[in-house]
Design a protein around this motif. Sequence first.
Motif, mmCIF file in Angstrom:
data_model
loop_
_atom_site.group_PDB
_atom_site.id
_atom_site.type_symbol
_atom_site.label_atom_id
_atom_site.label_comp_id
_atom_site.label_asym_id
_atom_site.label_seq_id
_atom_site.Cartn_x
_atom_site.Cartn_y
_atom_site.Cartn_z
ATOM 1 N N ASP A 104 29.774 26.670 5.216
ATOM 2 C CA ASP A 104 29.519 27.297 5.572
ATOM 3 C C ASP A 104 28.872 28.820 6.500
ATOM 4 O O ASP A 104 28.102 27.713 7.339
ATOM 5 C CB ASP A 104 27.548 27.879 4.283
ATOM 6 N N TYR A 106 25.568 30.499 8.060
ATOM 7 C CA TYR A 106 24.531 30.981 7.895
ATOM 8 C C TYR A 106 24.070 32.136 8.757
ATOM 9 O O TYR A 106 24.517 31.657 10.158
ATOM 10 C CB TYR A 106 23.347 29.988 8.593
ATOM 11 N N ILE A 123 17.525 34.722 5.541
ATOM 12 C CA ILE A 123 18.815 33.986 5.871
ATOM 13 C C ILE A 123 19.702 34.602 5.147
ATOM 14 O O ILE A 123 19.541 34.228 3.946
ATOM 15 C CB ILE A 123 18.701 32.639 6.193
ATOM 16 N N TYR A 124 20.975 34.744 5.621
ATOM 17 C CA TYR A 124 21.843 34.816 5.019
ATOM 18 C C TYR A 124 23.243 33.624 5.144
ATOM 19 O O TYR A 124 23.692 33.350 5.816
ATOM 20 C CB TYR A 124 23.188 36.659 5.261
ATOM 21 N N ARG A 125 23.358 33.203 2.990
ATOM 22 C CA ARG A 125 24.443 32.403 3.847
ATOM 23 C C ARG A 125 25.916 32.355 2.792
ATOM 24 O O ARG A 125 25.459 32.636 1.672
ATOM 25 C CB ARG A 125 23.942 30.962 3.358
ATOM 26 N N TYR A 142 18.447 33.814 1.663
ATOM 27 C CA TYR A 142 16.735 33.348 1.800
ATOM 28 C C TYR A 142 15.341 33.626 2.266
ATOM 29 O O TYR A 142 16.087 34.155 3.493
ATOM 30 C CB TYR A 142 17.033 32.000 2.564
ATOM 31 N N VAL A 158 21.820 25.512 13.095
ATOM 32 C CA VAL A 158 22.121 24.606 11.174
ATOM 33 C C VAL A 158 22.693 22.911 12.131
ATOM 34 O O VAL A 158 23.594 23.102 13.238
ATOM 35 C CB VAL A 158 23.374 25.137 10.877
ATOM 36 N N VAL A 165 18.091 23.311 9.068
ATOM 37 C CA VAL A 165 18.132 25.129 9.352
ATOM 38 C C VAL A 165 16.724 24.979 10.341
ATOM 39 O O VAL A 165 15.958 24.312 9.833
ATOM 40 C CB VAL A 165 18.473 25.975 8.249
#
Length: 336
Positions: A104, A106, A123-125, A142, A158, A165
């Motif tokens: 993923d 982040y 945070i975008y994932r 998040y 990460v 994280v």
Amino acid sequence: MPSLPRPVAVAALAALCAVAGPVAVPAHADDADGFTFRDPRITESSGLAASRAHPGVYWTHNDQDEPRVFAVDGRTGETVATVTLRGVGKPRDMEAISVGPDGDVYVGDIGDNLGGGWSHVWIYRFPEPKDLRDQTVDAVQYTVTYEDGARDAEALMVHPKTGRVYIASKNEDGGGLYEAPEKLSAQGKNVFRRIDEVPWVTDGAFSPDGTRLVLRGYFFARAYEWIPAGRLGADERVRGPIQPQSEGVTYSLDGSSLLFSTEGPGTRVTGVPVEGTPAAPSPTAAAGSTGGSGASAGTDGSAGSGSTGLTLGAVALAAAVLFGARRLRRGGRGDG
């Protein structure tokens, strides 16, 4: 982050060059030698991360932009995919990007130009796409807070083994290294806990094996031993180029190089071999090098091998120009 005014960046760079004279960055033959962004939409590259799914490709993004990231071919500098994130809000200040062991991506919307004025950041994932093409993907958002109050930050990392994280906050008097909960939750707030002290950091990256954490700032780059319990150990200076707006850093996928990026249209991403890997030149060759266009310095202001006379005075002079300009800007606009 807010870009330094061009005259300030040029003055800081000129101050370094005036004192240091010609300097060198060693080169090597693979893709991670560096590249130049060719996409005119990439004007403020604020984060950099090597793709795990697509060797030789690097993810980047602008800071104050739409929710999108760019996949860039490290051989040509051409954008091979633009990925738009669906399911997240309007970004405020995207400053960092990292790829986790789960594949993923982040994205850290963690900048705070008010110097700690935001009650939370994000945070975008999203999963790395299997096919590199322009597309829209679903992303998870998040909400992040810090246990000791709001912070400005530009570095999100990460860990490549644990998937945990980390965020390094940014302050000219020194920042903190913050650890996320073991698992991020899309419900409620994720409180990051301060676990160590760091310098004024603009980006960071773990080595692919997870044993080292490199942090960069405006005039330094340091590599820290990573203690498995989640702490910083012994550190050493790392070669890194002098750039007008020091923004991003990442390891190449194989760990043989560090790549350093800067803001601005058509900017150069500079690759530097990691010492102790086959890509790095021998100490004798590095000491004899006189060509090139970059330089290196540690937090103590000493020159890295391969540079020619970058001194503490040069760093201090450039830093004075930078810090003075930032204080003037802060007084006029109230940002950090």
